[in-house]
Design a protein around this motif. Structure first.
Motif, PDB file in Angstrom:
ATOM      1  N   GLU A  31       1.001  -0.908   0.219  1.00 16.02           N
ATOM      2  CA  GLU A  31       0.381  -0.279  -0.173  1.00 16.02           C
ATOM      3  C   GLU A  31       0.871   1.287   0.234  1.00 16.02           C
ATOM      4  OE1 GLU A  31      -2.916   0.199   3.116  1.00 16.02           O
ATOM      5  OE2 GLU A  31      -3.332  -2.075   3.170  1.00 16.02           O
ATOM      6  N   PRO A  32       1.409   1.566  -1.125  1.00 14.05           N
ATOM      7  CA  PRO A  32       2.245   2.817  -1.448  1.00 14.05           C
ATOM      8  C   PRO A  32       1.823   4.064  -0.104  1.00 14.05           C
ATOM      9  CG  PRO A  32       1.776   1.576  -3.637  1.00 14.05           C
ATOM     10  CD  PRO A  32       1.153   1.282  -2.224  1.00 14.05           C
ATOM     11  N   LYS A  33       0.287   4.280  -0.760  1.00 14.83           N
ATOM     12  CA  LYS A  33      -0.354   5.691  -0.231  1.00 14.83           C
ATOM     13  C   LYS A  33       0.417   5.061   1.668  1.00 14.83           C
ATOM     14  CE  LYS A  33      -4.927   3.512   1.329  1.00 14.83           C
ATOM     15  NZ  LYS A  33      -6.076   3.476   0.906  1.00 14.83           N
ATOM     16  N   LEU A  34       0.937   4.605   2.460  1.00 12.14           N
ATOM     17  CA  LEU A  34       1.217   4.522   3.473  1.00 12.14           C
ATOM     18  C   LEU A  34       2.583   4.269   3.670  1.00 12.14           C
ATOM     19  CD1 LEU A  34      -1.168   1.669   4.681  1.00 12.14           C
ATOM     20  CD2 LEU A  34      -1.840   4.132   5.065  1.00 12.14           C
ATOM     21  N   LYS A  36       4.658   7.150   4.017  1.00  9.70           N
ATOM     22  CA  LYS A  36       4.304   7.541   5.320  1.00  9.70           C
ATOM     23  C   LYS A  36       4.259   7.238   6.872  1.00  9.70           C
ATOM     24  CE  LYS A  36       4.336  12.438   5.993  1.00  9.70           C
ATOM     25  NZ  LYS A  36       3.288  13.467   5.778  1.00  9.70           N
ATOM     26  N   LYS A 128      -1.184  -1.125  10.852  1.00  8.08           N
ATOM     27  CA  LYS A 128      -1.563   0.827  10.261  1.00  8.08           C
ATOM     28  C   LYS A 128      -2.353   1.410  11.546  1.00  8.08           C
ATOM     29  CE  LYS A 128      -2.552  -2.202   5.977  1.00  8.08           C
ATOM     30  NZ  LYS A 128      -3.718  -2.619   5.053  1.00  8.08           N
TER      31      LYS A 128
END
Length: 142
Positions: A31-34, A36, A128
Protein backbone atom coordinates in the motif's frame (compact mmCIF):
# COMPACT_ATOMS: atom_id res chain seq x y z
CA UNK A 1 29.90 12.58 8.56
CA UNK A 2 31.40 9.15 9.20
CA UNK A 3 30.68 9.46 12.92
CA UNK A 4 26.98 10.21 12.36
CA UNK A 5 26.66 7.29 9.92
CA UNK A 6 28.47 4.94 12.30
CA UNK A 7 26.30 6.05 15.20
CA UNK A 8 23.12 5.36 13.23
CA UNK A 9 24.38 1.91 12.20
CA UNK A 10 25.15 1.06 15.82
CA UNK A 11 21.69 2.21 16.90
CA UNK A 12 20.06 0.18 14.12
CA UNK A 13 22.00 -2.94 15.08
CA UNK A 14 20.94 -2.54 18.69
CA UNK A 15 17.30 -2.32 17.66
CA UNK A 16 17.46 -5.11 15.10
CA UNK A 17 18.65 -7.56 17.73
CA UNK A 18 15.10 -7.78 19.03
CA UNK A 19 12.90 -6.54 16.20
CA UNK A 20 13.32 -6.20 12.46
CA UNK A 21 11.11 -3.61 10.74
CA UNK A 22 10.20 -5.95 7.89
CA UNK A 23 6.43 -5.66 8.48
CA UNK A 24 6.63 -1.92 7.71
CA UNK A 25 8.40 -2.55 4.42
CA UNK A 26 5.76 -5.15 3.49
CA UNK A 27 2.92 -2.74 4.26
CA UNK A 28 4.58 0.06 2.26
CA UNK A 29 5.12 -2.29 -0.68
CA UNK A 30 1.49 -3.44 -0.69
CA UNK A 31 0.00 0.00 0.00
CA UNK A 32 2.26 2.80 -1.24
CA UNK A 33 -0.12 5.43 0.10
CA UNK A 34 0.99 4.33 3.59
CA UNK A 35 4.68 4.87 2.85
CA UNK A 36 4.85 7.96 5.07
CA UNK A 37 3.45 6.07 8.06
CA UNK A 38 5.78 3.14 7.47
CA UNK A 39 8.80 5.42 7.19
CA UNK A 40 7.76 7.05 10.45
CA UNK A 41 7.59 3.69 12.24
CA UNK A 42 10.98 2.61 10.92
CA UNK A 43 12.45 5.99 11.89
CA UNK A 44 11.18 5.54 15.45
CA UNK A 45 12.58 2.05 15.57
CA UNK A 46 16.01 3.06 14.28
CA UNK A 47 16.41 6.14 16.45
CA UNK A 48 15.59 8.83 13.91
CA UNK A 49 12.08 9.59 15.14
CA UNK A 50 12.75 13.00 16.67
CA UNK A 51 12.58 11.76 20.23
CA UNK A 52 14.53 14.01 22.58
CA UNK A 53 16.67 11.21 24.03
CA UNK A 54 18.16 10.66 20.56
CA UNK A 55 18.24 14.33 19.58
CA UNK A 56 20.46 15.18 22.58
CA UNK A 57 23.12 12.89 21.13
CA UNK A 58 23.24 14.85 17.88
CA UNK A 59 25.49 17.79 17.26
CA UNK A 60 23.59 21.05 17.87
CA UNK A 61 20.69 19.06 19.37
CA UNK A 62 18.88 19.98 22.57
CA UNK A 63 20.82 19.51 25.79
CA UNK A 64 17.84 18.25 27.74
CA UNK A 65 16.25 14.87 26.92
CA UNK A 66 13.24 15.50 29.18
CA UNK A 67 9.89 14.89 27.49
CA UNK A 68 8.24 18.17 26.48
CA UNK A 69 4.76 16.73 26.95
CA UNK A 70 5.00 15.57 30.57
CA UNK A 71 8.38 16.82 31.87
CA UNK A 72 8.62 13.66 33.99
CA UNK A 73 11.32 11.54 32.32
CA UNK A 74 13.57 11.36 29.27
CA UNK A 75 11.70 11.00 26.00
CA UNK A 76 12.81 7.56 24.86
CA UNK A 77 10.96 5.23 22.53
CA UNK A 78 9.49 3.31 25.48
CA UNK A 79 8.43 6.54 27.16
CA UNK A 80 6.79 7.87 23.99
CA UNK A 81 4.95 4.65 23.13
CA UNK A 82 4.04 3.30 26.57
CA UNK A 83 4.71 5.58 29.53
CA UNK A 84 4.14 9.30 28.92
CA UNK A 85 1.29 10.39 31.19
CA UNK A 86 0.54 13.42 29.03
CA UNK A 87 -0.13 11.11 26.06
CA UNK A 88 -2.05 8.40 27.95
CA UNK A 89 -5.49 9.48 26.70
CA UNK A 90 -4.31 9.42 23.10
CA UNK A 91 -2.89 5.92 23.60
CA UNK A 92 -6.19 4.32 24.67
CA UNK A 93 -6.69 2.63 21.28
CA UNK A 94 -3.11 1.37 21.32
CA UNK A 95 -3.60 -0.13 24.77
CA UNK A 96 -6.81 -1.81 23.62
CA UNK A 97 -4.95 -3.30 20.68
CA UNK A 98 -2.12 -4.58 22.89
CA UNK A 99 -4.63 -6.16 25.23
CA UNK A 100 -6.26 -7.90 22.26
CA UNK A 101 -2.92 -9.62 21.61
CA UNK A 102 -2.41 -10.55 25.24
CA UNK A 103 -0.13 -7.93 26.70
CA UNK A 104 -1.17 -8.76 30.25
CA UNK A 105 1.93 -9.14 32.40
CA UNK A 106 4.45 -8.70 29.59
CA UNK A 107 7.48 -6.47 29.91
CA UNK A 108 7.83 -3.09 28.25
CA UNK A 109 10.37 -4.58 25.83
CA UNK A 110 7.86 -7.26 24.79
CA UNK A 111 5.19 -4.59 24.26
CA UNK A 112 7.56 -2.45 22.17
CA UNK A 113 8.57 -5.40 20.02
CA UNK A 114 4.90 -6.30 19.54
CA UNK A 115 4.08 -2.72 18.51
CA UNK A 116 6.93 -2.63 16.00
CA UNK A 117 6.23 -5.98 14.38
CA UNK A 118 8.30 -8.73 15.96
CA UNK A 119 7.13 -12.00 14.48
CA UNK A 120 4.32 -10.34 12.50
CA UNK A 121 1.89 -11.49 15.20
CA UNK A 122 -0.76 -8.84 14.57
CA UNK A 123 -2.85 -8.43 11.47
CA UNK A 124 -1.73 -5.94 8.85
CA UNK A 125 -4.73 -3.75 9.67
CA UNK A 126 -3.72 -3.64 13.34
CA UNK A 127 -0.18 -2.60 12.43
CA UNK A 128 -1.61 0.15 10.25
CA UNK A 129 -3.77 1.28 13.18
CA UNK A 130 -0.72 1.39 15.45
CA UNK A 131 1.15 3.49 12.90
CA UNK A 132 -1.76 5.92 12.59
CA UNK A 133 -2.07 6.25 16.39
CA UNK A 134 1.63 6.89 16.96
CA UNK A 135 1.89 9.24 13.98
CA UNK A 136 -1.06 11.32 15.19
CA UNK A 137 0.48 11.50 18.67
CA UNK A 138 3.79 12.62 17.14
CA UNK A 139 2.06 15.32 15.09
CA UNK A 140 0.00 16.60 18.03
CA UNK A 141 2.93 16.79 20.42
CA UNK A 142 4.97 18.77 17.90
Amino acid sequence: MQYITYKKIVIFRQVVTYCKPIIWWKIALNEPKLLKLCKFMVSLLTGNGNLRAWETKMENGPTNALCNACNEEDETLTHFVLRCNALSGKRADLNTLLTKYGDQGTSELEKITLVFGKGDIMSSDDYKTIARILYSIQIERG
